[in-house]
Scaffold this motif. Structure first.
Motif, PDB file in Angstrom:
ATOM      1  N   LEU A 194       0.816  -1.208   0.000  1.00  9.63           N
ATOM      2  CA  LEU A 194       0.000   0.000   0.000  1.00  9.63           C
ATOM      3  C   LEU A 194       0.853   1.264   0.000  1.00  9.63           C
ATOM      4  O   LEU A 194       1.964   1.284   0.529  1.00  9.63           O
ATOM      5  N   VAL A 195       0.292   2.317  -0.591  1.00  7.77           N
ATOM      6  CA  VAL A 195       0.812   3.664  -0.399  1.00  7.77           C
ATOM      7  C   VAL A 195      -0.235   4.400   0.423  1.00  7.77           C
ATOM      8  O   VAL A 195      -1.409   4.461   0.053  1.00  7.77           O
ATOM      9  N   VAL A 196       0.169   4.935   1.579  1.00  6.14           N
ATOM     10  CA  VAL A 196      -0.784   5.540   2.511  1.00  6.14           C
ATOM     11  C   VAL A 196      -0.227   6.867   3.026  1.00  6.14           C
ATOM     12  O   VAL A 196       0.984   7.094   3.011  1.00  6.14           O
ATOM     13  N   PRO A 197      -1.111   7.737   3.511  1.00  9.84           N
ATOM     14  CA  PRO A 197      -0.639   8.965   4.157  1.00  9.84           C
ATOM     15  C   PRO A 197       0.050   8.628   5.474  1.00  9.84           C
ATOM     16  O   PRO A 197      -0.137   7.538   6.024  1.00  9.84           O
ATOM     17  N   PRO A 198       0.855   9.534   6.012  1.00  8.27           N
ATOM     18  CA  PRO A 198       1.497   9.290   7.304  1.00  8.27           C
ATOM     19  C   PRO A 198       0.463   8.974   8.381  1.00  8.27           C
ATOM     20  O   PRO A 198      -0.654   9.510   8.353  1.00  8.27           O
ATOM     21  N   PRO A 199       0.796   8.107   9.333  1.00  6.98           N
ATOM     22  CA  PRO A 199      -0.166   7.754  10.384  1.00  6.98           C
ATOM     23  C   PRO A 199      -0.544   8.921  11.283  1.00  6.98           C
ATOM     24  O   PRO A 199      -1.513   8.838  12.031  1.00  6.98           O
ATOM     25  N   SER A 200       0.210  10.014  11.216  1.00  4.77           N
ATOM     26  CA  SER A 200      -0.116  11.199  12.013  1.00  4.77           C
ATOM     27  C   SER A 200      -1.274  11.992  11.416  1.00  4.77           C
ATOM     28  O   SER A 200      -1.831  12.879  12.072  1.00  4.77           O
ATOM     29  N   THR A 219       0.496  -3.671   4.854  1.00  5.33           N
ATOM     30  CA  THR A 219       1.895  -3.644   4.441  1.00  5.33           C
ATOM     31  C   THR A 219       2.145  -2.330   3.711  1.00  5.33           C
ATOM     32  O   THR A 219       1.668  -2.131   2.594  1.00  5.33           O
ATOM     33  N   THR A 220       2.847  -1.432   4.364  1.00  6.68           N
ATOM     34  CA  THR A 220       3.070  -0.101   3.818  1.00  6.68           C
ATOM     35  C   THR A 220       4.432  -0.029   3.156  1.00  6.68           C
ATOM     36  O   THR A 220       5.456  -0.215   3.806  1.00  6.68           O
ATOM     37  N   ARG A 221       4.427   0.230   1.843  1.00  5.19           N
ATOM     38  CA  ARG A 221       5.673   0.347   1.111  1.00  5.19           C
ATOM     39  C   ARG A 221       6.027   1.805   0.809  1.00  5.19           C
ATOM     40  O   ARG A 221       7.178   2.138   0.598  1.00  5.19           O
ATOM     41  N   HIS A 222       5.021   2.649   0.759  1.00 10.49           N
ATOM     42  CA  HIS A 222       5.236   4.059   0.435  1.00 10.49           C
ATOM     43  C   HIS A 222       4.361   4.895   1.364  1.00 10.49           C
ATOM     44  O   HIS A 222       3.201   4.556   1.615  1.00 10.49           O
ATOM     45  N   VAL A 223       4.905   5.996   1.866  1.00  5.02           N
ATOM     46  CA  VAL A 223       4.169   6.882   2.767  1.00  5.02           C
ATOM     47  C   VAL A 223       4.212   8.293   2.206  1.00  5.02           C
ATOM     48  O   VAL A 223       5.284   8.893   2.094  1.00  5.02           O
ATOM     49  N   THR A 224       3.057   8.810   1.839  1.00  5.22           N
ATOM     50  CA  THR A 224       2.967  10.182   1.352  1.00  5.22           C
ATOM     51  C   THR A 224       1.528  10.657   1.457  1.00  5.22           C
ATOM     52  O   THR A 224       0.593   9.886   1.219  1.00  5.22           O
ATOM     53  N   ALA A 225       1.350  11.925   1.801  1.00  2.34           N
ATOM     54  CA  ALA A 225       0.020  12.528   1.816  1.00  2.34           C
ATOM     55  C   ALA A 225      -0.323  13.164   0.477  1.00  2.34           C
ATOM     56  O   ALA A 225      -1.445  13.644   0.287  1.00  2.34           O
ATOM     57  N   ASP A 226       0.619  13.160  -0.457  1.00  3.64           N
ATOM     58  CA  ASP A 226       0.428  13.761  -1.778  1.00  3.64           C
ATOM     59  C   ASP A 226      -0.395  12.803  -2.639  1.00  3.64           C
ATOM     60  O   ASP A 226       0.075  11.737  -3.032  1.00  3.64           O
ATOM     61  N   ALA A 232       0.148   8.197  -8.925  1.00  2.00           N
ATOM     62  CA  ALA A 232       1.246   7.843  -9.829  1.00  2.00           C
ATOM     63  C   ALA A 232       1.811   6.474  -9.482  1.00  2.00           C
ATOM     64  O   ALA A 232       2.096   5.656 -10.374  1.00  2.00           O
ATOM     65  N   LEU A 233       1.972   6.194  -8.203  1.00  5.87           N
ATOM     66  CA  LEU A 233       2.478   4.891  -7.781  1.00  5.87           C
ATOM     67  C   LEU A 233       1.495   3.782  -8.118  1.00  5.87           C
ATOM     68  O   LEU A 233       1.884   2.686  -8.531  1.00  5.87           O
ATOM     69  N   ALA A 234       0.195   4.062  -7.948  1.00  4.84           N
ATOM     70  CA  ALA A 234      -0.821   3.068  -8.293  1.00  4.84           C
ATOM     71  C   ALA A 234      -0.843   2.831  -9.805  1.00  4.84           C
ATOM     72  O   ALA A 234      -0.915   1.688 -10.262  1.00  4.84           O
ATOM     73  N   ARG A 235      -0.781   3.906 -10.596  1.00 10.96           N
ATOM     74  CA  ARG A 235      -0.797   3.787 -12.053  1.00 10.96           C
ATOM     75  C   ARG A 235       0.382   2.954 -12.566  1.00 10.96           C
ATOM     76  O   ARG A 235       0.261   2.200 -13.526  1.00 10.96           O
ATOM     77  N   ALA A 239       2.028   0.109  -6.213  1.00  5.93           N
ATOM     78  CA  ALA A 239       1.330   0.094  -4.925  1.00  5.93           C
ATOM     79  C   ALA A 239      -0.166   0.218  -5.171  1.00  5.93           C
ATOM     80  O   ALA A 239      -0.621   0.624  -6.245  1.00  5.93           O
ATOM     81  N   THR A 240      -0.919  -0.137  -4.145  1.00  8.92           N
ATOM     82  CA  THR A 240      -2.358   0.090  -4.113  1.00  8.92           C
ATOM     83  C   THR A 240      -2.623   1.287  -3.205  1.00  8.92           C
ATOM     84  O   THR A 240      -2.063   1.373  -2.108  1.00  8.92           O
ATOM     85  N   ALA A 241      -3.449   2.210  -3.677  1.00  8.04           N
ATOM     86  CA  ALA A 241      -3.736   3.429  -2.918  1.00  8.04           C
ATOM     87  C   ALA A 241      -5.179   3.406  -2.426  1.00  8.04           C
ATOM     88  O   ALA A 241      -6.047   2.738  -3.002  1.00  8.04           O
ATOM     89  N   LEU A 242      -5.423   4.137  -1.359  1.00 11.76           N
ATOM     90  CA  LEU A 242      -6.772   4.377  -0.846  1.00 11.76           C
ATOM     91  C   LEU A 242      -6.971   5.892  -0.860  1.00 11.76           C
ATOM     92  O   LEU A 242      -6.388   6.611  -0.052  1.00 11.76           O
ATOM     93  N   VAL A 243      -7.811   6.354  -1.786  1.00 10.65           N
ATOM     94  CA  VAL A 243      -7.894   7.787  -2.082  1.00 10.65           C
ATOM     95  C   VAL A 243      -9.350   8.240  -2.008  1.00 10.65           C
ATOM     96  O   VAL A 243     -10.247   7.543  -2.510  1.00 10.65           O
ATOM     97  N   PRO A 244      -9.634   9.401  -1.403  1.00 10.49           N
ATOM     98  CA  PRO A 244     -11.006   9.910  -1.376  1.00 10.49           C
ATOM     99  C   PRO A 244     -11.569  10.074  -2.789  1.00 10.49           C
ATOM    100  O   PRO A 244     -10.878  10.546  -3.698  1.00 10.49           O
TER     101      PRO A 244
END
Length: 305
Positions: A194-200, A219-226, A232-235, A239-244
């Motif tokens: 997964l690519v996910v925003p920071p846990p904060s 399983t977090t491979r990439h961390v970004t709030a962008d 781009a990573l999903a495309r 990674a798999t993203a969870l996006v609004p």
């Protein structure tokens, strides 16, 4: 008689934690703010602030005065709203604070509509994730386009009015593979990178909460709030993203989106203003434009019949 501008400076210093930070937000020099606070201290005859490490804190007298200052400042705004309501016209300026993920699909269409319907209104937009409701309480912004994830308790700060705009689910985003938008179970993502925003962040916390409820730690491979980086990573298939949903252009190529069927992750998008008994025509016009844009965005994402 106490000077209302000095009371506002006291409130700003208390919120910012230092005279320097308050001066920056007020576009004044630290010396000018110190001078005005010294004059306020002379007016009341007792210390209002005390050193607290590298910051300053209110004394007991300062806390008492600030409680009254809040009521005085609120009464002043109430008076301004009442006069504006009598005039019945939208004003000349407003400041909107919005989340980055809402700009393309909600804020931009809303500002375009406002420009057409109220050409005299100049809206300043601050795009930020940080402390939006605090800025609203301080009066530095007039309207906040904010979010609250549904696993969090529903609370609104004192003196803030909340207008719900849109329930906005997170979608599972992967590289396009020619398949349809079949709903997926969140548990299926236990084997994904997964690519996910920071846990904060609120979104990062919401994703972790939902995954734990579904019985796994992601399983977090990439961390970004962008969100652009997430897409781009999903495309690229990395990674798999969870996006609004509202942050995704329905016409975006190279990605596949799918709703979560068992443990949906929802955020409520809302418009917030300072609470007043009388409706302010200017902030009401901004909220109406945001509400229309949110409704149109929801319609754009509905599946075809």
């Amino acid at each position: 008689m106490l000077d209302i501008r000095r009371l506002y400076m006291l409130k700003t210093v208390a919120a910012r934690g230092s005279i320097t930070a308050a001066a920056q937000s007020l576009a004044l020099s630290a010396g000018a703010v110190s001078q005005q606070l010294a004059a306020l201290r002379h007016d009341v005859g007792i210390d209002l602030l005390r050193p607290d490490g590298r910051t300053v804190a209110l004394t007991e007298a300062g806390r008492v005065l600030l409680e009254h200052a809040d009521r005085i400042l609120a009464a002043m705004e109430e008076a301004e709203c009442a006069v504006a309501a009598v005039k019945g016209t939208v004003g000349a300026t407003a400041t909107l604070a919005a989340l980055p993920s809402t700009v393309a699909r909600i804020v931009a269409p809303a500002l375009t509509a406002l420009g057409a319907d109220h050409p005299q209104l100049a809206v300043t937009c601050l795009v930020t994730d940080e402390a939006q409701l605090r800025e609203l309480a301080l009066g530095t912004v007039d309207v906040v386009l904010g979010q609250r994830y549904h696993h969090l308790p529903e609370t609104a700060p004192r003196g803030v009015a909340i207008s719900p705009l849109l329930d906005d689910p997170l979608l599972v985003v992967t590289a396009a593979d020619g398949s349809g938008e079949r709903p997926v179970g969140l548990r299926e993502l236990a084997t994904h990178n997964l690519v996910v925003p920071p846990p904060s962040t609120d979104c990062g916390q919401a994703i972790l909460h939902a995954c734990h409820q579904a019985g796994f730690t992601p399983t977090t491979r990439h961390v970004t709030a962008d969100i652009a980086a997430q897409l781009a990573l999903a495309r690229a298939g990395l990674a798999t993203a969870l996006v609004p949903r509202s942050a995704i252009d329905p016409g975006t190529l190279g990605i596949r989106t799918a709703p979560i069927e068992d443990h949906p992750i929802l955020r409520l998008l809302f418009a917030a203003t300072r609470h007043t008994e009388t409706t302010n025509p200017t902030t009401e016009a901004v909220i109406a434009a945001l509400r229309t844009a949110a409704r149109q965005n929801r319609t754009a994402h509905l599946p075809p019949p």
